[in-house]
Design an enzyme around this catalytic site. Structure first.
Site, PDB file in Angstrom:
ATOM      1  N   LYS A   1     -21.736  11.379 -26.159  1.00 49.89           N
ATOM      2  CA  LYS A   1     -21.973  11.316 -24.663  1.00 49.89           C
ATOM      3  C   LYS A   1     -21.529   9.829 -24.348  1.00 49.89           C
ATOM      4  CE  LYS A   1     -25.984  10.315 -22.179  1.00 49.89           C
ATOM      5  NZ  LYS A   1     -25.804   9.201 -21.211  1.00 49.89           N
TER       6      LYS A   1
ATOM      7  N   ASP B   1     -20.475  11.174 -18.629  1.00 49.47           N
ATOM      8  CA  ASP B   1     -21.810  11.009 -17.735  1.00 49.47           C
ATOM      9  C   ASP B   1     -21.932  10.017 -16.720  1.00 49.47           C
ATOM     10  OD1 ASP B   1     -24.520  11.316 -17.109  1.00 49.47           O
ATOM     11  OD2 ASP B   1     -25.380  10.129 -18.783  1.00 49.47           O
TER      12      ASP B   1
ATOM     13  N   LYS C   1     -22.071  10.944 -13.279  1.00 44.52           N
ATOM     14  CA  LYS C   1     -22.991  11.329 -12.304  1.00 44.52           C
ATOM     15  C   LYS C   1     -22.447  10.947 -10.837  1.00 44.52           C
ATOM     16  CE  LYS C   1     -27.354  10.593 -14.715  1.00 44.52           C
ATOM     17  NZ  LYS C   1     -26.976   9.796 -16.080  1.00 44.52           N
TER      18      LYS C   1
ATOM     19  N   ASP D   1     -20.593  11.520  -3.752  1.00 44.19           N
ATOM     20  CA  ASP D   1     -19.761  10.889  -2.921  1.00 44.19           C
ATOM     21  C   ASP D   1     -19.345  12.105  -1.819  1.00 44.19           C
ATOM     22  OD1 ASP D   1     -17.949   9.124  -1.249  1.00 44.19           O
ATOM     23  OD2 ASP D   1     -17.965   7.822  -3.087  1.00 44.19           O
TER      24      ASP D   1
ATOM     25  N   THR E   1     -35.219  11.940 -13.895  1.00 42.80           N
ATOM     26  CA  THR E   1     -36.479  11.795 -14.516  1.00 42.80           C
ATOM     27  C   THR E   1     -37.235  10.773 -14.108  1.00 42.80           C
ATOM     28  OG1 THR E   1     -35.380  11.539 -16.395  1.00 42.80           O
ATOM     29  CG2 THR E   1     -36.181  13.563 -16.205  1.00 42.80           C
TER      30      THR E   1
ATOM     31  N   ARG F   1     -37.221  13.449 -29.527  1.00 41.41           N
ATOM     32  CA  ARG F   1     -37.605  12.319 -30.595  1.00 41.41           C
ATOM     33  C   ARG F   1     -37.990  13.085 -31.757  1.00 41.41           C
ATOM     34  NH1 ARG F   1     -35.394   9.346 -27.830  1.00 41.41           N
ATOM     35  NH2 ARG F   1     -35.980   7.481 -26.848  1.00 41.41           N
TER      36      ARG F   1
ATOM     37  N   GLN G   1     -38.984   6.510 -23.415  1.00 45.00           N
ATOM     38  CA  GLN G   1     -38.979   7.810 -22.964  1.00 45.00           C
ATOM     39  C   GLN G   1     -40.712   8.118 -22.695  1.00 45.00           C
ATOM     40  OE1 GLN G   1     -36.768   9.333 -21.564  1.00 45.00           O
ATOM     41  NE2 GLN G   1     -35.033   9.339 -22.850  1.00 45.00           N
TER      42      GLN G   1
ATOM     43  N   GLY H   1     -30.083   9.640 -28.085  1.00 48.68           N
ATOM     44  CA  GLY H   1     -29.452   8.123 -28.466  1.00 48.68           C
ATOM     45  C   GLY H   1     -30.082   7.522 -29.485  1.00 48.68           C
ATOM     46  N   ARG H   2     -31.322   6.685 -29.039  1.00 46.59           N
ATOM     47  CA  ARG H   2     -31.923   5.675 -30.031  1.00 46.59           C
ATOM     48  C   ARG H   2     -32.348   6.121 -31.768  1.00 46.59           C
ATOM     49  NH1 ARG H   2     -34.651   2.876 -25.489  1.00 46.59           N
ATOM     50  NH2 ARG H   2     -34.625   5.163 -24.784  1.00 46.59           N
TER      51      ARG H   2
HETATM   52  O1  C5P Z   1     -31.837   6.532 -26.532  1.00 46.14           O
HETATM   53  P1  C5P Z   1     -32.416   7.912 -25.760  1.00 46.14           P
HETATM   54  O2  C5P Z   1     -32.286   9.101 -26.856  1.00 46.14           O
HETATM   55  O3  C5P Z   1     -33.713   7.636 -25.051  1.00 46.14           O
HETATM   56  O4  C5P Z   1     -31.048   8.213 -24.992  1.00 46.14           O
HETATM   57  C1  C5P Z   1     -31.091   9.233 -23.975  1.00 46.14           C
HETATM   58  C2  C5P Z   1     -30.057   9.250 -23.042  1.00 46.14           C
HETATM   59  O5  C5P Z   1     -29.984  10.333 -22.086  1.00 46.14           O
HETATM   60  C3  C5P Z   1     -29.379   7.954 -22.276  1.00 46.14           C
HETATM   61  O6  C5P Z   1     -28.166   8.085 -22.314  1.00 46.14           O
HETATM   62  C4  C5P Z   1     -30.219   7.998 -21.131  1.00 46.14           C
HETATM   63  O7  C5P Z   1     -29.622   7.225 -19.918  1.00 46.14           O
HETATM   64  C5  C5P Z   1     -29.764   9.665 -20.809  1.00 46.14           C
HETATM   65  N1  C5P Z   1     -30.889  10.217 -20.012  1.00 46.14           N
HETATM   66  C6  C5P Z   1     -32.118  10.194 -20.174  1.00 46.14           C
HETATM   67  N2  C5P Z   1     -33.068  10.964 -19.285  1.00 46.14           N
HETATM   68  C7  C5P Z   1     -32.349  11.535 -17.913  1.00 46.14           C
HETATM   69  C8  C5P Z   1     -30.984  11.465 -18.040  1.00 46.14           C
HETATM   70  C9  C5P Z   1     -30.111  10.593 -18.860  1.00 46.14           C
HETATM   71  O8  C5P Z   1     -32.772   9.943 -21.165  1.00 46.14           O
HETATM   72  N3  C5P Z   1     -33.183  11.926 -17.273  1.00 46.14           N
END
Ligand code: C5P
Length: 232
Positions: free
Chosen positions: A32, A59, A61, A64, A119, A181, A190, A210-211
């Site tokens: 992503k 991504d 989003k 417009d 969210t 996670r 989160q 992500g992380r």
């Molecule tokens: O690092 P982590 O696993 O929290 O990353 C989640 C990814 O998903 C990030 O790029 C974050 O911006 C995206 N995201 C999110 N919650 C949302 C929409 C997108 O965590 N509701």
């Protein structure tokens, strides 16, 4: 629609992104690219990651007027991304225009999904700032239904909402869920999280991670664990 793990490449430069992706010698994960990386590096980062053989969820989003979104989507479609998104709050007309823009001359197009309510928006901020007085769950399902009626393929949602989205919009309507996670991992910022195995059980089609992967000591092992828990 195949189940897959999408790695959120939340880096601020091409250099950091490629240092990370170079670790993956045997697999080409679905990645992503969000606003941070895209605004830092522009379309060339999309072309280069694509050239290396990865699938890409761009991504950005979009939100417009329909004509502007249609033209923007036409450009993204030519970048050959595999998945992209917009805000359902832009209305059905905007979503339909997005599909028109995204569809290539041969009739194919990237997967198009909608953000319903972010969210980060809660009931209170939705009522006070947006003047939407309905319960947030109902608003999310309504936006998901509008996205389906406009012809979109699915929504980004919390893994906790994925089951209900499938009940409302059908099992083929794609759910892409962040907030994942490992059971023994750090949840960071989160709030409501699920493990890859739980996200699989409740019916997520794609998880965005992500992380737990990008900040892991061994990102390849963390990615492989995620795939094992989610897909296998
Ligand atoms: O690092 P982590 O696993 O929290 O990353 C989640 C990814 O998903 C990030 O790029 C974050 O911006 C995206 N995201 C999110 N919650 C949302 C929409 C997108 O965590 N509701």
């Amino acid at each position: 629609m195949g189940k897959d793990v999408i790695i959120a490449c939340d880096f601020d430069s091409a250099e950091k992104t490629f240092a990370f992706l170079d670790k993956f010698t045997d697999t080409k994960p679905f990645v992503k690219i969000g606003m941070e990386l895209y605004y830092a590096e522009g379309p060339s980062i999309v072309r280069e990651i694509k050239r290396r053989g990865h699938k890409i969820f761009l991504d950005l989003k979009l939100h417009d007027i329909p004509n502007t979104v249609k033209k923007g989507m036409a450009v993204l479609s030519r970048l050959d991304v595999d998945m992209t998104n917009l805000h359902a709050a832009g209305t059905k007309r905007m979503m339909q225009a997005a599909i028109e823009g995204l569809t290539r001359p041969d009739g194919t197009r990237p997967i198009l999904i909608a953000v319903t309510q972010l969210t980060s928006t809660d009931q209170e901020s939705m009522e006070n700032d947006l003047l939407i007085k309905e319960p947030i769950d109902k608003v999310v399902m309504h936006y998901a239904s509008c996205a389906k009626e406009a012809g979109l393929d699915g929504v980004v949602c919390s893994p906790l909402e994925a089951g209900k989205v499938h009940d409302t919009c059908g099992k083929d309507f794609v759910t892409v869920t962040p907030g994942v996670r490992f059971a023994d991992g750090d949840i960071g910022d989160q709030k409501r999280v699920m493990t890859p195995a739980e996200a699989n059980r409740i019916g997520s089609d794609y998880i965005v991670v992500g992380r737990p992967i990008t900040a892991a000591e061994d990102p390849v092992a963390a990615y492989n664990r995620c795939v094992r828990e989610f897909v296998d």
